[in-house]
Write a protein that holds these residues in place. Structure first.
Motif, PDB file in Angstrom:
ATOM      1  N   UNK A   1      80.444  -5.259  16.680  1.00  0.00           N
ATOM      2  CA  UNK A   1      79.401  -5.878  17.526  1.00  0.00           C
ATOM      3  C   UNK A   1      78.796  -4.847  18.479  1.00  0.00           C
ATOM      4  N   UNK A   2      79.624  -3.957  19.024  1.00  0.00           N
ATOM      5  CA  UNK A   2      79.081  -2.859  19.845  1.00  0.00           C
ATOM      6  C   UNK A   2      78.157  -1.975  18.999  1.00  0.00           C
ATOM      7  N   UNK A   3      78.553  -1.729  17.768  1.00  0.00           N
ATOM      8  CA  UNK A   3      77.755  -0.875  16.881  1.00  0.00           C
ATOM      9  C   UNK A   3      76.404  -1.514  16.564  1.00  0.00           C
ATOM     10  N   UNK A   4      76.398  -2.808  16.219  1.00  0.00           N
ATOM     11  CA  UNK A   4      75.146  -3.500  15.880  1.00  0.00           C
ATOM     12  C   UNK A   4      74.226  -3.602  17.094  1.00  0.00           C
ATOM     13  N   UNK A   5      74.778  -3.949  18.249  1.00  0.00           N
ATOM     14  CA  UNK A   5      73.949  -4.081  19.458  1.00  0.00           C
ATOM     15  C   UNK A   5      73.364  -2.730  19.868  1.00  0.00           C
ATOM     16  N   UNK A   6      74.134  -1.651  19.720  1.00  0.00           N
ATOM     17  CA  UNK A   6      73.612  -0.324  20.031  1.00  0.00           C
ATOM     18  C   UNK A   6      72.471   0.063  19.106  1.00  0.00           C
ATOM     19  N   UNK A   7      72.595  -0.220  17.808  1.00  0.00           N
ATOM     20  CA  UNK A   7      71.520   0.103  16.866  1.00  0.00           C
ATOM     21  C   UNK A   7      70.254  -0.705  17.180  1.00  0.00           C
TER      22      UNK A   7
ATOM     23  N   UNK B   1      74.720  -3.167  23.924  1.00  0.00           N
ATOM     24  CA  UNK B   1      74.107  -1.978  23.324  1.00  0.00           C
ATOM     25  C   UNK B   1      74.323  -0.731  24.144  1.00  0.00           C
ATOM     26  N   UNK B   2      74.236  -0.848  25.451  1.00  0.00           N
ATOM     27  CA  UNK B   2      74.454   0.324  26.305  1.00  0.00           C
ATOM     28  C   UNK B   2      75.890   0.843  26.170  1.00  0.00           C
ATOM     29  N   UNK B   3      76.852  -0.095  26.071  1.00  0.00           N
ATOM     30  CA  UNK B   3      78.250   0.323  25.910  1.00  0.00           C
ATOM     31  C   UNK B   3      78.425   1.023  24.560  1.00  0.00           C
ATOM     32  N   UNK B   4      77.799   0.489  23.510  1.00  0.00           N
ATOM     33  CA  UNK B   4      77.922   1.104  22.195  1.00  0.00           C
ATOM     34  C   UNK B   4      77.320   2.490  22.122  1.00  0.00           C
ATOM     35  N   UNK B   5      76.243   2.733  22.884  1.00  0.00           N
ATOM     36  CA  UNK B   5      75.576   4.041  22.832  1.00  0.00           C
ATOM     37  C   UNK B   5      76.222   5.066  23.747  1.00  0.00           C
ATOM     38  N   UNK B   6      76.761   4.633  24.891  1.00  0.00           N
ATOM     39  CA  UNK B   6      77.215   5.564  25.917  1.00  0.00           C
ATOM     40  C   UNK B   6      78.729   5.658  26.064  1.00  0.00           C
ATOM     41  N   UNK B   7      79.489   4.824  25.424  1.00  0.00           N
ATOM     42  CA  UNK B   7      80.942   4.809  25.635  1.00  0.00           C
ATOM     43  C   UNK B   7      81.626   6.035  25.023  1.00  0.00           C
ATOM     44  N   UNK B   8      81.136   6.529  23.912  1.00  0.00           N
ATOM     45  CA  UNK B   8      81.789   7.631  23.216  1.00  0.00           C
ATOM     46  C   UNK B   8      82.880   7.148  22.274  1.00  0.00           C
TER      47      UNK B   8
END
Length: 553
Positions: A217-223, A245-252
């Motif tokens: 879900x983090x991956x889909x929201x980030x995309x 989405x922000x967590x998926x893009x910036x979390x590492x």
């Protein structure tokens, strides 16, 4: 002393929580949540909390209707968010998870949904408790450790209670959404138990649940957020794309998955899942770098703990009783006013009815006067007709049949039959049918008419006295026997008739029984077997062969 008193009171409350009486359970829940826990939570040991939760489990087990189930689940979970200290909140949550983990195999399909609801409410209020303390690292770590030890990675590793961990993995992000956005450091603490699952758990179902319900879900929201930003549009504020989405893009995530997969302690079966997630997040992070878009890191904005209010749900709550009493008083006042208005309306209607009746009577009187003046001849004709009817009725009643007359008629009939050489048959005389109007008069005259028709009168009286009136035809129910004198004319029947059905109920004796020859059963001829047929009658071909053999001989 305080701890002993609190322990004794907890045992008493537990007995009331498991009571079969609904009102007793409700009073115990109110006392526990409003008075006992806030005042003596620090004096309760882990065993006391487990005892309390044993009673609370059965209390929630007995909750039937959906509205009451939702209200009770919210009130029980509110004990975590309104706890006086993080230690008290963690202890209450730990006792709840231990009890649910122990009782999970015994929850049937019909009650599973309401316990799913209870799990979601406890997760939500646990996040509200952490949010009320601004996601302090020590508080967050304390609550998350309880979730990891009691639900996701239990020490016993009992296969029957793993369903609780599956549900926690499914509902984690859904219940965390109202508290988001939070800082990346707090998100690291919240996601640590699930990284431990990917590293240590041998349960493939739990690993797949964690991958699909959280990290994918983090991956889909980030995309989705990256595509929206590339188009130059702004993401919806407070939407799923912005929060996750922000967590998926910036979390590492890619670096974290690589580190876990490279450890020697990691379960070998989970490495494929870890490296697959790592490759997907690498592509996402490279796409963000190549796009040159800058995204600000999420920050915690604060969350308010909602006030839990008791919903009226058909139980005997004090507030509900007060409201019901107020409603009853209002209804009584409305009824009193309505009754007074109804009385006035009734009086007005009565006055109108009386006026209409008087007017109708006056009109009828006028019409009667006109008919008397115009229709004198008609009345005279009607009186003449009625007099003629009375004369006809008297003439029909003049002939009476006594027993003597009937016996004489029988003798004469027998003599005439003997002289003519005819078989003796009873003579039937047709009686003129009377009008329906004179039936009642005929019955009364027949009863008071001496011995004439005594048998028929007795039957008529018995038929009139019976509760159930049976209608039957006398012509097809009575028999005349040659050895007895003729019955009255009204009861004379052909000798072939026998009483049946309703006549037998009244008491008429049965007539002669005809003796009929017993039918002879026709025996079917036995079918001869094929072998016997072949032996007795040979075929034509066999006959020809025999003839040829005889000629040759």
């Amino acid at each position: 002393m305080a701890a002993a008193a609190a322990s004794a009171e907890a045992a008493a409350i537990t007995r009331r929580l498991a009571s079969c009486n609904t009102s007793a359970r409700e009073r115990a829940v109110r006392h526990l949540l409003s008075e006992f826990l806030p005042s003596s939570a620090a004096d309760l040991s882990a065993t006391d909390l487990l005892k309390l939760w044993k009673g609370l489990f059965f209390c929630f087990w007995h909750a039937d209707k959906p509205l009451y189930q939702s209200d009770l689940a919210s009130r029980l979970a509110a004990a975590v968010s309104t706890a006086p200290s993080p230690a008290a909140a963690a202890a209450f949550l730990s006792a709840y998870l231990t009890t649910i983990c122990r009782e999970w195999p015994h929850i049937d399909v019909h009650r599973l949904d309401k316990f799913y609801l209870l799990n979601r409410r406890f997760l939500n209020h646990a996040f509200l408790f952490i949010g009320a303390r601004s996601f302090a690292p020590d508080v967050t770590a304390q609550i998350v450790a309880v979730l990891s030890e009691k639900a996701l990675l239990p020490e016993a590793d009992n296969a029957t209670s793993r369903g609780l961990g599956y549900h926690v993995a499914d509902a984690f992000l859904d219940e965390l959404m109202p508290v988001l956005p939070i800082s990346l450091q707090s998100m690291v603490l919240l996601l640590d138990p699930f990284f431990n699952v990917l590293e240590k758990s041998t349960d493939r179902v739990l690993v797949s649940k964690v991958r699909s319900s959280l990290f994918e879900r983090f991956l889909e929201s980030g995309a989705q957020l990256l595509e929206i930003m590339k188009k130059g549009e702004a993401a919806e504020k407070g939407g799923v794309e912005e929060k996750l989405g922000k967590v998926g893009l910036l979390f590492g995530f890619s670096k974290r998955f690589l580190d876990i997969g490279a450890k020697a302690e990691t379960v070998q079966g989970n490495r494929k899942t870890l490296f697959g997630l790592r490759d997907a997040f690498v592509k996402l992070e490279k796409g963000l770098e190549l796009s040159g878009i800058e995204i600000s890191a999420p920050e915690f904005e604060g969350a308010e703990v909602p006030i839990i209010t008791v919903v009226e749900n058909g139980m005997d709550l004090d507030e509900a009783k007060v409201e019901k009493k107020k409603k009853k008083k209002a209804k009584k006042a409305a009824l009193v006013e309505g009754e007074e208005a109804a009385k006035v309306l009734k009086q007005e209607k009565k006055v109108k009815k009386d006026k209409n009746k008087k007017e109708k009577k006056e009109k009828k009187k006028k019409k009667d006067k006109v008919e008397v003046v115009d229709g004198g001849d008609g009345s005279e004709r009607s009186t003449d007709a009625s007099a003629e009817d009375q004369q006809m009725g008297d003439a029909s009643d003049a002939i009476t049949f006594d027993e003597v007359v009937m016996s004489n008629l029988q003798k004469q009939f027998e003599k005439a039959a003997e002289e003519a050489g005819m078989p003796v048959t009873p003579a039937t005389v047709k009686v003129a049918k009377k009008r329906k109007r004179s039936k009642s008069a005929d019955r009364s005259s027949a009863v008071s008419g001496g011995n004439a028709g005594s048998e028929g009168n007795a039957l008529a009286q018995e038929g009139d006295k019976s509760g159930k009136r049976v209608r039957f035809s006398m012509k097809s129910n009575l028999v005349w026997k040659p050895q007895t004198p003729l019955p009255p004319q009204c009861l004379r029947l052909p000798p072939s008739a026998t009483p049946r059905g309703s006549a037998l109920k009244i008491g008429v004796q049965p007539g002669p029984i005809r003796e009929s020859s017993t039918p002879v059963k026709k025996t079917k001829p036995k079918v001869k077997s094929a072998k016997k047929m072949l032996k007795k009658s040979p075929s034509s071909a066999v006959k020809r062969l025999r003839k040829l053999q005889n000629f040759s001989a």
